[in-house]
Design an enzyme around this catalytic site. Sequence first.
Site, PDB file in Angstrom:
ATOM      1  N   LYS A  31      31.436   0.139  29.388  1.00  0.00           N
ATOM      2  CA  LYS A  31      30.342   0.872  30.098  1.00  0.00           C
ATOM      3  C   LYS A  31      30.876   1.082  31.764  1.00  0.00           C
ATOM      4  O   LYS A  31      31.190   0.124  32.199  1.00  0.00           O
ATOM      5  CB  LYS A  31      29.230  -0.257  29.910  1.00  0.00           C
ATOM      6  CG  LYS A  31      27.921   0.325  30.484  1.00  0.00           C
ATOM      7  CD  LYS A  31      26.817  -0.566  30.167  1.00  0.00           C
ATOM      8  CE  LYS A  31      25.368  -0.256  30.688  1.00  0.00           C
ATOM      9  NZ  LYS A  31      24.469  -1.413  30.395  1.00  0.00           N
ATOM     10  N   SER A  34      20.561   0.607  28.052  1.00  0.00           N
ATOM     11  CA  SER A  34      21.329   1.660  29.050  1.00  0.00           C
ATOM     12  C   SER A  34      22.860   1.753  28.654  1.00  0.00           C
ATOM     13  O   SER A  34      23.574   2.872  29.177  1.00  0.00           O
ATOM     14  CB  SER A  34      21.191   1.202  30.578  1.00  0.00           C
ATOM     15  OG  SER A  34      22.012  -0.337  30.593  1.00  0.00           O
ATOM     16  N   SER A  93      19.731  -3.453  26.762  1.00  0.00           N
ATOM     17  CA  SER A  93      20.691  -2.345  26.885  1.00  0.00           C
ATOM     18  C   SER A  93      22.062  -2.616  25.888  1.00  0.00           C
ATOM     19  O   SER A  93      22.707  -1.606  26.006  1.00  0.00           O
ATOM     20  CB  SER A  93      20.944  -2.407  28.407  1.00  0.00           C
ATOM     21  OG  SER A  93      20.135  -1.980  29.215  1.00  0.00           O
TER      22      SER A  93
END
Length: 456
Positions: free
Chosen positions: A80, A158, A182
Amino acid sequence: MTKSFGAMSVAQLSGLIQTAAVDPIEVTEAVLDGIDAYPDRTVFTAILKDRALEEARASSKRLKEGRSRGMLDGIPIAWKDLFDLKGRTTTAGSTVLATGPAAHADAPIVASLQQIGMVSIGCTNMSEFAFSGLGINPHYGTPQNPRSGDLARVPGGSSSGAGVAVAAGLVPVAMGTDTGGSVRIPAAFNGIVGYKATRGRYPMAGVFPLAKSLDSLGPLCRTVQDAVWIDAGMRGPASPSIVSRPVKGLDIIIPDNVVFDGAEAGVVAAFETAIDWLAAEGASISRIAIPAFDEILGLMAKYGALVTAEAFALHRERLAGPQAADMDHRVAMRVRLGEKTTLANYLALLDARQRLIADVERLVCESFVAFPTVAHVAPAIAPLETNDDLFFSTNGMTLRNTMLGNFLDWCGVSIPCGTGDADMPVGFLLSAVGKRDEALLSAALSAEEIIRGEFI
């Protein structure tokens, strides 16, 4: 070999690499080619081709010389885009950081997995500053949920790109972070496994924060066993020590307050079917209220959200300057809400949190808690991009179930348990109180096949 290496589980791919059936260089080149051929260009914000091939060559050399660093040597991983990677600017999904200085070193967690031979493939897209459970990003684009069919649906956030990269078969594992859901939300929306560790289980240095009192991290992958292996790699043991425990006698609590409010019928049906299967295998199921859930919602209504207060403290100078104009206006609006949380209210939240953590630990003890990861399936992207009110209400509903675990410092694993509306995936969230990660992963190992049923 024709099967995509990115579509394999970590365990499957490891078996091929460790027995020399395939070479890490071959694997890495194939994964890079697969990403390059994938039509959705919004999944990754950067491809680390040179680094990946260098790490793959080093892995290949070790394996040929009989010096394997373990089961994860040569396995590709995506990160990420809020983990520092040496020589690259960490964007955290925002263009306002894109011109900042490059990281001087890998984040410790990146370095740990590199040391045991994992190959860093690239950086995945995300909600800006990790502040949305939907995964919509106006700067780098929104990755489309690969289960969507003709109607483009959100990937979940996210860790949006991480979820899509695994679900689309581009990489076997991607690392995400979880402050309010997330990791678990994109896992549920995309039909894969997502493990959120107890906060503090791994070092968070070199990871761009959202709310440090809530931030945690974990992998998105294909199976619980894969999560166990990645956990072991991040923790340092040479091989994972977690083994499955019998499902018979497994004590599972299902809350009968909050988490089913407004849930889609298809989500509830998929979850309850998985519960029936677990009960048939001897799991002990009880349904009780967890009063802390209602109190958490009451605290947020009275004082504001803890995550919002801490996000405002982090971004207040940015919001007061010219960079605010370059932020997603929905992110800026949510962060600004944190300005309303006074110091007294923030301290009241922290005090209440510690009390509720203790209350729930006494109530739950060594049982596991189960409920749907998200109360609905992945919604369509287009209406959310044009309607702020719909965005905020949907985002709140998306985050509601998972954020309870963050507030209470739980660990949790989202496992696919079937499909709901439009044949979209549903997630089964199995959680435990903080620092019971080993017990949780052990239970999830044995329960996964039952929970999945035909959804493999």
